[in-house]
Design a protein around this motif. Structure first.
Motif, PDB file in Angstrom:
ATOM      1  N   ALA A 194      10.439 -10.272 -10.176  1.00 30.77           N
ATOM      2  CA  ALA A 194       9.467  -9.698 -11.188  1.00 30.77           C
ATOM      3  C   ALA A 194       8.221  -9.312 -10.618  1.00 30.77           C
ATOM      4  CB  ALA A 194       9.170 -10.882 -12.168  1.00 30.77           C
ATOM      5  N   LYS A 195       7.494  -9.758  -9.712  1.00 29.60           N
ATOM      6  CA  LYS A 195       6.476  -9.343  -9.060  1.00 29.60           C
ATOM      7  C   LYS A 195       6.488  -7.764  -8.455  1.00 29.60           C
ATOM      8  CE  LYS A 195       2.653 -11.054  -8.608  1.00 29.60           C
ATOM      9  NZ  LYS A 195       1.440 -10.624  -9.332  1.00 29.60           N
ATOM     10  N   VAL A 196       7.820  -7.756  -7.815  1.00 32.30           N
ATOM     11  CA  VAL A 196       7.862  -6.801  -7.047  1.00 32.30           C
ATOM     12  C   VAL A 196       8.430  -5.353  -7.851  1.00 32.30           C
ATOM     13  CG1 VAL A 196       9.723  -5.535  -5.381  1.00 32.30           C
ATOM     14  CG2 VAL A 196       8.594  -7.789  -4.845  1.00 32.30           C
ATOM     15  N   LEU A 197       9.380  -5.817  -8.855  1.00 31.45           N
ATOM     16  CA  LEU A 197       9.994  -4.673  -9.685  1.00 31.45           C
ATOM     17  C   LEU A 197       9.116  -4.586 -10.972  1.00 31.45           C
ATOM     18  CD1 LEU A 197      13.704  -5.559  -9.488  1.00 31.45           C
ATOM     19  CD2 LEU A 197      12.120  -3.791  -8.028  1.00 31.45           C
ATOM     20  N   ASP A 198       8.716  -5.390 -11.493  1.00 29.70           N
ATOM     21  CA  ASP A 198       7.766  -5.264 -12.628  1.00 29.70           C
ATOM     22  C   ASP A 198       6.201  -4.794 -12.873  1.00 29.70           C
ATOM     23  OD1 ASP A 198      10.329  -5.843 -14.041  1.00 29.70           O
ATOM     24  OD2 ASP A 198       9.759  -7.892 -14.509  1.00 29.70           O
ATOM     25  N   GLU A 199       5.531  -5.230 -11.413  1.00 30.06           N
ATOM     26  CA  GLU A 199       4.485  -4.906 -11.134  1.00 30.06           C
ATOM     27  C   GLU A 199       4.108  -4.079 -10.171  1.00 30.06           C
ATOM     28  OE1 GLU A 199       0.385  -7.165  -9.808  1.00 30.06           O
ATOM     29  OE2 GLU A 199       1.764  -8.306 -10.895  1.00 30.06           O
ATOM     30  N   PHE A 200       4.764  -4.256  -8.778  1.00 27.92           N
ATOM     31  CA  PHE A 200       4.432  -3.516  -7.898  1.00 27.92           C
ATOM     32  C   PHE A 200       5.109  -1.977  -7.742  1.00 27.92           C
ATOM     33  CE2 PHE A 200       3.601  -7.531  -5.107  1.00 27.92           C
ATOM     34  CZ  PHE A 200       2.180  -7.703  -5.517  1.00 27.92           C
ATOM     35  N   SER A 260       7.306   3.223  -3.551  1.00 26.75           N
ATOM     36  CA  SER A 260       8.868   3.593  -3.995  1.00 26.75           C
ATOM     37  C   SER A 260       9.603   2.357  -3.736  1.00 26.75           C
ATOM     38  CB  SER A 260       9.385   4.791  -3.283  1.00 26.75           C
ATOM     39  OG  SER A 260       8.584   5.745  -3.371  1.00 26.75           O
ATOM     40  N   GLY A 261      10.533   1.739  -4.583  1.00 31.22           N
ATOM     41  CA  GLY A 261      11.164   0.841  -4.304  1.00 31.22           C
ATOM     42  C   GLY A 261      10.773  -0.321  -4.640  1.00 31.22           C
ATOM     43  N   GLY A 262      11.748  -1.456  -4.104  1.00 35.29           N
ATOM     44  CA  GLY A 262      11.341  -3.157  -4.338  1.00 35.29           C
ATOM     45  C   GLY A 262      10.528  -3.482  -3.129  1.00 35.29           C
ATOM     46  N   ILE A 263       9.320  -3.300  -3.062  1.00 34.12           N
ATOM     47  CA  ILE A 263       8.732  -3.793  -1.719  1.00 34.12           C
ATOM     48  C   ILE A 263       7.494  -4.597  -1.914  1.00 34.12           C
ATOM     49  CG2 ILE A 263       9.491  -2.036  -0.286  1.00 34.12           C
ATOM     50  CD1 ILE A 263       6.672  -0.658  -0.676  1.00 34.12           C
ATOM     51  N   CYS A 264       6.902  -5.309  -0.870  1.00 36.94           N
ATOM     52  CA  CYS A 264       5.838  -6.228  -1.240  1.00 36.94           C
ATOM     53  C   CYS A 264       4.932  -6.001   0.190  1.00 36.94           C
ATOM     54  CB  CYS A 264       6.087  -7.608  -1.530  1.00 36.94           C
ATOM     55  SG  CYS A 264       4.322  -8.623  -1.805  1.00 36.94           S
ATOM     56  N   GLY A 265       5.478  -6.971   0.996  1.00 37.70           N
ATOM     57  CA  GLY A 265       5.067  -7.018   2.408  1.00 37.70           C
ATOM     58  C   GLY A 265       3.874  -7.954   2.639  1.00 37.70           C
ATOM     59  N   VAL A 266       3.522  -8.710   1.773  1.00 40.31           N
ATOM     60  CA  VAL A 266       2.335  -9.680   2.003  1.00 40.31           C
ATOM     61  C   VAL A 266       2.937 -10.791   3.091  1.00 40.31           C
ATOM     62  CG1 VAL A 266       0.837 -11.505   0.955  1.00 40.31           C
ATOM     63  CG2 VAL A 266       1.311  -9.164  -0.274  1.00 40.31           C
ATOM     64  N   CYS A 267       4.130 -11.463   2.747  1.00 39.23           N
ATOM     65  CA  CYS A 267       4.303 -12.292   3.832  1.00 39.23           C
ATOM     66  C   CYS A 267       4.696 -11.704   5.040  1.00 39.23           C
ATOM     67  CB  CYS A 267       5.604 -13.127   3.545  1.00 39.23           C
ATOM     68  SG  CYS A 267       7.210 -11.824   2.942  1.00 39.23           S
ATOM     69  N   VAL A 268       5.048 -10.508   5.259  1.00 37.17           N
ATOM     70  CA  VAL A 268       5.342 -10.082   6.559  1.00 37.17           C
ATOM     71  C   VAL A 268       3.825 -10.074   7.413  1.00 37.17           C
ATOM     72  CG1 VAL A 268       6.280  -7.684   7.769  1.00 37.17           C
ATOM     73  CG2 VAL A 268       7.168  -8.350   5.368  1.00 37.17           C
ATOM     74  N   SER A 269       2.874  -9.541   6.620  1.00 39.35           N
ATOM     75  CA  SER A 269       1.522  -9.288   7.356  1.00 39.35           C
ATOM     76  C   SER A 269       0.881 -10.352   7.643  1.00 39.35           C
ATOM     77  CB  SER A 269       0.718  -8.438   5.888  1.00 39.35           C
ATOM     78  OG  SER A 269      -0.857  -8.506   6.293  1.00 39.35           O
ATOM     79  N   THR A 321       0.747  -1.097   0.092  1.00 39.09           N
ATOM     80  CA  THR A 321       0.054   0.031   0.148  1.00 39.09           C
ATOM     81  C   THR A 321       0.947   1.192   0.033  1.00 39.09           C
ATOM     82  OG1 THR A 321      -0.156   0.160   2.488  1.00 39.09           O
ATOM     83  CG2 THR A 321      -1.760  -1.174   1.361  1.00 39.09           C
ATOM     84  N   PRO A 322       0.248   2.434  -0.373  1.00 44.85           N
ATOM     85  CA  PRO A 322       1.204   3.770  -0.460  1.00 44.85           C
ATOM     86  C   PRO A 322       1.692   4.187   1.103  1.00 44.85           C
ATOM     87  CG  PRO A 322      -0.674   3.915  -1.970  1.00 44.85           C
ATOM     88  CD  PRO A 322      -0.668   2.611  -1.216  1.00 44.85           C
ATOM     89  N   LEU A 323       0.780   3.467   1.966  1.00 47.44           N
ATOM     90  CA  LEU A 323       1.039   3.859   3.642  1.00 47.44           C
ATOM     91  C   LEU A 323       2.414   3.142   3.878  1.00 47.44           C
ATOM     92  CD1 LEU A 323       0.591   5.434   6.024  1.00 47.44           C
ATOM     93  CD2 LEU A 323      -1.221   3.684   6.440  1.00 47.44           C
ATOM     94  N   TYR A 324       2.253   1.641   3.449  1.00 41.71           N
ATOM     95  CA  TYR A 324       3.603   0.756   3.690  1.00 41.71           C
ATOM     96  C   TYR A 324       4.682   1.363   3.084  1.00 41.71           C
ATOM     97  CZ  TYR A 324       6.202  -3.423   3.888  1.00 41.71           C
ATOM     98  OH  TYR A 324       7.173  -4.072   4.090  1.00 41.71           O
ATOM     99  N   SER A 325       4.424   1.847   1.960  1.00 40.14           N
ATOM    100  CA  SER A 325       5.640   2.394   1.197  1.00 40.14           C
ATOM    101  C   SER A 325       6.496   3.527   1.901  1.00 40.14           C
ATOM    102  CB  SER A 325       5.190   2.829  -0.058  1.00 40.14           C
ATOM    103  OG  SER A 325       6.532   3.194  -0.981  1.00 40.14           O
ATOM    104  N   GLN A 326       5.585   4.232   2.479  1.00 38.23           N
ATOM    105  CA  GLN A 326       6.075   5.702   3.079  1.00 38.23           C
ATOM    106  C   GLN A 326       6.623   5.255   4.399  1.00 38.23           C
ATOM    107  OE1 GLN A 326       6.540   8.512   2.115  1.00 38.23           O
ATOM    108  NE2 GLN A 326       6.499   9.617   4.124  1.00 38.23           N
TER     109      GLN A 326
END
Length: 246
Positions: A204-210, A217-226, A66-71
């Motif tokens: 690919a999921k992080v850099l090409d899509e997310f 911003s940057g190469g983030i996902c966070g799903v496995c963290v959540s 999410t944008p909030l997670y990115s920040q």
């Protein structure tokens, strides 16, 4: 010069904003990839510092960042770098040498690697064990932490690694939006991330899509963290304690 032991350094780091602090004997990390290759020369210990992420921020993550997670991610990295600097200065004041390594600086964009693996250091320092997602899972906060490392020549008392407690859990494997997590346990630290992860699918999921999503911003996902049950349980416990004014 003022004496600085492991307990004193940990107390200071916790007052400065660290959530967890561990000390790793660098003998446990011999053979891990570093940049440069001689990064550990002249050092005996690694201080691993962790900062807990916000539970409400992570609880909003379902299948993408999410944008909030990115920040939030960027702000926590900045705090980690400040913590590493303060620990470095404290060690230098005590007469030791210290090398703070950035929390999130990519040196190889194709492999997404940096000076060393903060995760490997955290596992060796007893901050947590390495989960099936490659994340460090701490007993106190699950994987809802970010990490940074300071190398030092001070003979600080090292901490012992923790036992892996992931067991048969498949939460991160099932939730991974890239289908990249293999679901393989490790006793200590994976020899290579390919043992646990189909790295190219994750990348690919992080850099090409997310990374192309708005306000990410940057190469983030966070799903496995959540989704990790250890993190969710820790968040519920913290919420209950807060409600009681503890």
């Amino acid at each position: 010069m003022p004496k600085l032991d492991a307990a004193g350094l940990k107390r200071r780091a916790l007052t400065w904003g660290a959530s967890l602090v561990g000390i790793a004997d660098l003998e446990r990390l011999v053979g891990i990839e570093t940049e440069p290759a001689e990064l550990f020369e002249g050092f005996r210990r690694a201080v691993s510092l962790a900062v807990r992420l916000s539970d409400p921020v992570l609880d909003q993550i379902i299948d993408r960042p999410t944008p909030l997670y990115s920040q939030h991610y960027q702000k926590v990295n900045a705090l980690l770098d400040e913590l590493a600097l303060r620990v470095c200065l404290a060690i230098q004041k005590a007469g030791g040498r210290a090398l703070p390594l950035p929390a999130s600086q990519i040196l190889d964009a194709s492999r997404l690697t940096s000076y060393l693996s903060h995760k490997a250091v955290a596992v060796a320092a007893g901050v947590g064990w390495q989960g099936k997602s490659l994340l460090v899972v701490s007993p106190q906060h699950g994987p809802r932490i970010r990490l940074v490392t300071v190398l030092t020549d001070l003979p600080l008392e090292p901490d012992a690694p923790l036992k892996n407690r992931c067991g048969g859990c498949t939460a991160c494997t099932n939730a991974c939006p890239a289908g990249a997590i293999l679901g393989v346990n490790t006793k200590n630290h994976y020899e290579s991330r390919e043992e646990a992860l189909r790295f190219e699918l994750c990348r690919a999921k992080v850099l090409d899509e997310f990374a192309k999503l708005p306000h990410i911003s940057g190469g983030i996902c966070g799903v496995c963290v959540s989704v990790c049950p250890f993190g969710k349980a820790a968040g519920r416990k913290a919420a209950r304690a807060g409600g009681r004014g503890e």
